[in-house]
Enzyme design. Sequence first.
Site, short mmCIF file in Angstrom:
data_model
loop_
_atom_site.label_atom_id
_atom_site.label_comp_id
_atom_site.label_asym_id
_atom_site.label_seq_id
_atom_site.Cartn_x
_atom_site.Cartn_y
_atom_site.Cartn_z
N ASP A 187 4.71 -3.63 -4.20
CA ASP A 187 6.11 -3.93 -4.57
C ASP A 187 6.23 -5.06 -5.60
O ASP A 187 7.19 -5.83 -5.58
CB ASP A 187 6.93 -4.30 -3.31
CG ASP A 187 6.94 -3.18 -2.28
OD1 ASP A 187 6.86 -2.00 -2.69
OD2 ASP A 187 7.03 -3.48 -1.08
N ASN A 222 8.69 3.53 -8.21
CA ASN A 222 8.97 3.53 -6.77
C ASN A 222 10.38 2.99 -6.54
O ASN A 222 10.88 2.21 -7.34
CB ASN A 222 7.95 2.62 -6.04
CG ASN A 222 8.17 2.60 -4.54
OD1 ASN A 222 8.42 3.64 -3.91
ND2 ASN A 222 8.10 1.43 -3.93
N SER A 249 15.78 -1.52 -5.35
CA SER A 249 15.17 -1.77 -6.67
C SER A 249 14.28 -0.60 -7.04
O SER A 249 13.55 -0.08 -6.21
CB SER A 249 14.27 -3.02 -6.62
OG SER A 249 14.98 -4.14 -6.11
N HIS A 290 12.46 0.80 -3.77
CA HIS A 290 12.22 -0.09 -2.63
C HIS A 290 13.57 -0.60 -2.12
O HIS A 290 14.41 -1.01 -2.93
CB HIS A 290 11.33 -1.26 -3.07
CG HIS A 290 11.04 -2.22 -1.96
ND1 HIS A 290 10.11 -1.93 -0.97
CD2 HIS A 290 11.56 -3.43 -1.66
CE1 HIS A 290 10.08 -2.94 -0.11
NE2 HIS A 290 10.95 -3.85 -0.51
#
Length: 193
Positions: A146, A108, A137, A110
Site C-alpha cells: 500500500d 490497486n 485511494s 485501498h
Amino acid sequence: MHKARVAIFISGGGTNMAALLYASLMKDSTFEIVLVASNKAEAAGLAIASAEGVKTFVHSHKGHSREDHDAAMEAALVEAKADYLALAGYMRILSDEFVRRWEGRILNIHPSLLPKYKGLETHRRAIEAGDTHAGASVHIVVPELDAGEVLAQARVAICAGETAASLAERVKFAEHQLYPRAVSEYVSRRPAI
Ligand code: GRF
C-alpha cells in the site's frame, strides 16, 4: 479507438470489479476488461464476469508457493494480452518479482485515505482514531504494501454512530465511482503499451 486491455484480480464479492466492468462497457470507455482472475473458485465476482462474457481464470493459492501461484496468474495475464492489472479486493500479496515485471502497470484500490491506515481493518481504525473522514485511494502497486504513488482519492464523511460495517458499505459507493475514473485517467495518460 485503441482501448487499454485491463485484467482484474479478485478474491471476493467483486463489486469493484463489476464497477470497472460496467464502466468499460460504456460508450467511449478508454479501457476494456479482458480477464477476471481469482485465487478463490468461490469468489462471487467470477460468476458475474462469466455471465457478462468476460474470460475468467482461477488458480488456488493453497498448496503452492507464492512464486508458483503468481506464475500461474501471470501466465493468464499474458495469455489475455493484458496491458494493465487492476487489483480489486485481491487478498494476496504479489511477489516482488511479479510486481517489478509489471512495474507501473498494476493499480490497486485501498479502503483508506493513504498514507493513513495501510493494511487491514481500515474503517475500524479510522473510527477509533476519531477521524472526521474515511475514504478510498487508488494507487500504483509497488513491492512495499500500500505504498505506491496515490493516483486518486475519494473522501467519505464518518457519520455519528458509524460502525465499521456501515462505513465500509458507504465507502464502496465512493470506490465504485473512483476506480473506473482513476483507471481511465491512468491508461489515457500513458503511451500505448
Ligand atoms: C474494497 O473495499 C477495496 O477497497 C479493498 O477490498 C474491497 C473489495 O471489495 N481492496 P469488492 O470485492 O470489490 O466488493
